[in-house]
Design a protein around this motif. Structure first.
Motif, PDB file in Angstrom:
ATOM      1  N   LEU A  58       0.810  -1.224   0.000  1.00  0.00           N
ATOM      2  CA  LEU A  58       0.000   0.000   0.000  1.00  0.00           C
ATOM      3  C   LEU A  58       0.837   1.265   0.000  1.00  0.00           C
ATOM      4  O   LEU A  58       0.283   2.371  -0.085  1.00  0.00           O
TER       5      LEU A  58
ATOM      6  N   TYR B  65       0.469   4.038  -2.706  1.00  0.00           N
ATOM      7  CA  TYR B  65      -0.724   4.893  -2.723  1.00  0.00           C
ATOM      8  C   TYR B  65      -0.713   5.936  -1.611  1.00  0.00           C
ATOM      9  O   TYR B  65      -1.727   6.579  -1.351  1.00  0.00           O
TER      10      TYR B  65
ATOM     11  N   ALA C 202      -7.076   1.883  -5.057  1.00  0.00           N
ATOM     12  CA  ALA C 202      -6.427   0.948  -4.130  1.00  0.00           C
ATOM     13  C   ALA C 202      -7.428   0.231  -3.250  1.00  0.00           C
ATOM     14  O   ALA C 202      -7.062  -0.306  -2.203  1.00  0.00           O
TER      15      ALA C 202
END
Length: 449
Positions: free
Chosen positions: A49, A52, A64
């Motif tokens: 992650l 993002y 996402a």
């Protein structure tokens, strides 16, 4: 599992959701992760992650969402950190979930999403109940929409039926009117056919009468021809008698002369009576006048130009301009662009008009110079020289068309000479009775002085 507030370490961790997360709950979970995402550092985020981290919340939820949902499910530490951010953002809702008594007035989807993140005891039931509630709400909403659509369709059907009835009535009215009009047309057609038959009968009668008149006319012509032959015979006899009388007169036979003279008077009186009876008009046309030939003094410009002179000899132009009342029409730019195209248009016009003025003074002929004015942005300011008429064509009209109009305006028989190298112009004015002359001939005439 990480320990959560309001329960022991294993309070809700052992519970497992045996069905897919409802869509409404999943969207709320993704929104919660996206909102809490921005409050974490890059090192606190799962590796998948971190790309993002700089996205805006809405864009992060859009691109996402699947990755955040997977990380929340598989990474307990990340889920605990998101839960802490949720507790900071919604302390009342999270506190009620930790105490095991969610607020009744809260949105079931918000409650289920918060329970899915915090995992308190009984969170599976909350998620399942929220999914069922969402399904019931969707079903009720779909049912309401179906009822509204059904009502709209009923209304549309009633309106369509009313329109069909009105259209049917209108078509019936139009059909009745068409039938009446057809009956009227049939009556008119029968009357027209009857008139045609009567007209055909009258035509046949007139044709019969015409045939009778023609036969009578033929008979009268035959009788007149017979009488004419008889009179010619008698005239021959009279001429013979006259000749005999003349001979007798020469011989002194006066009695025979008197008899012949009396016979001649009788024949002439008979001939005059026959002429009055037949109402013959006097003869106005003589046989010699029916033969096609050129009479003295009526030679055309083409005849004069063909008398031993070349088409490119400027003497041809002098002979044409020497004709009575000759009119010289000049295609201005055609001549100037043939003789001196390198000069500006203004100087071309001035040079040509000066030469035409000298030619008009020498020949005494009427001179008209035509320029193409279709592309002029403003009127041309010039003073036409003495003896030369200067014309510019109007917008939308070419100089060639203006020349043809000038030729057509002249009376038949007047000598009109058109100077242009344009083959289309030359052929057109020749058909109208004018005499075309090449621009080079006029330029040679100018050079001769």
């Amino acid at each position: 599992m990480v320990e959560t507030t309001g329960g022991g370490p294993g309070d809700g961790a052992a519970e497992v959701l045996d069905r897919p997360l409802p869509d409404g709950v999943r969207r709320r979970v993704v929104q919660i992760v996206s909102d809490g995402f921005g409050g974490l550092t890059v090192t606190e985020l799962p590796a998948q992650l971190r790309q993002y981290a700089r996205f805006a919340p809405n864009r992060r939820a859009k691109f996402a969402g699947n990755a955040m949902a997977a990380a929340l499910e598989s990474d307990a530490l990340f889920r605990q950190r998101i839960g802490e951010k949720l507790r900071e953002a919604q302390p009342e809702l999270t506190g009620a979930l930790d105490s095991g008594a969610p607020p009744p007035a809260a949105d079931p989807l918000d409650v289920a999403a918060a329970a899915y993140v915090l995992r308190p005891t009984g969170w599976v039931k909350l998620v399942t109940a929220a999914g069922e509630e969402a399904q019931r709400a969707d079903a009720e909403r779909a049912d309401d929409e179906n009822r509204a659509e059904l009502e709209r369709l009923r209304t549309a059907l009633a309106a369509a039926q009313d329109q069909i009835r009105a259209e049917t009535e209108r078509l019936r009215t139009e059909l009745d009117g068409a039938r009446k009009e057809a009956e009227s047309l049939h009556r008119k057609l029968r009357a027209a056919l009857s008139d045609i038959r009567r007209g055909e009968a009258a035509l046949r009668k007139v044709q019969g009468e015409l045939e009778a008149v023609r036969a009578d006319g033929h008979a009268q012509v035959s009788a007149a021809e017979s009488e004419s032959r008889r009179l010619k015979a008698r005239l021959g006899e009279s001429e013979a008698a006259l000749e005999a009388t003349r001979r007798a007169a020469r011989e002194g036979r006066s009695v025979e002369d008197m008899r012949v003279r009396l016979l001649l008077d009788t024949v002439l009186d008979a001939a005059q009576g026959l002429r009055r009876e037949l109402a013959l008009p006097p003869v106005s046309v003589r046989p010699a006048e029916t033969v096609d030939a050129v009479e003295p003094g009526r030679m055309t410009p083409k005849d004069i130009a063909a008398r031993a002179l070349s088409e490119h000899d400027p003497a041809v132009l002098d002979q044409l301009l020497a004709l009575p009342q000759a009119h010289l029409v000049v295609d201005g730019y055609n001549v100037t662009k043939t003789g001196y195209p390198q000069m500006p248009l203004e100087k071309q016009r001035l040079r040509l008009l000066g030469q035409l003025a000298q030619l008009a003074a020498q020949s005494g002929a009427e001179v008209t110079c035509v320029f193409d004015g279709a592309e002029l942005a403003a009127p041309v300011l010039l003073a036409p020289p003495r003896g030369v008429r200067v014309l510019f064509s109007k917008p939308g009209v070419t100089a060639d068309e203006l020349i043809r109009q000038l030729v057509r305006a002249e009376p038949p028989g007047r000598p009109v000479i058109v100077v242009s190298t344009d083959r289309e112009v030359a052929d057109g004015v020749a058909r109208a009775g004018a005499r075309p002359v090449a621009s080079a001939v006029l330029l040679k005439r100018f050079a001769r002085g």
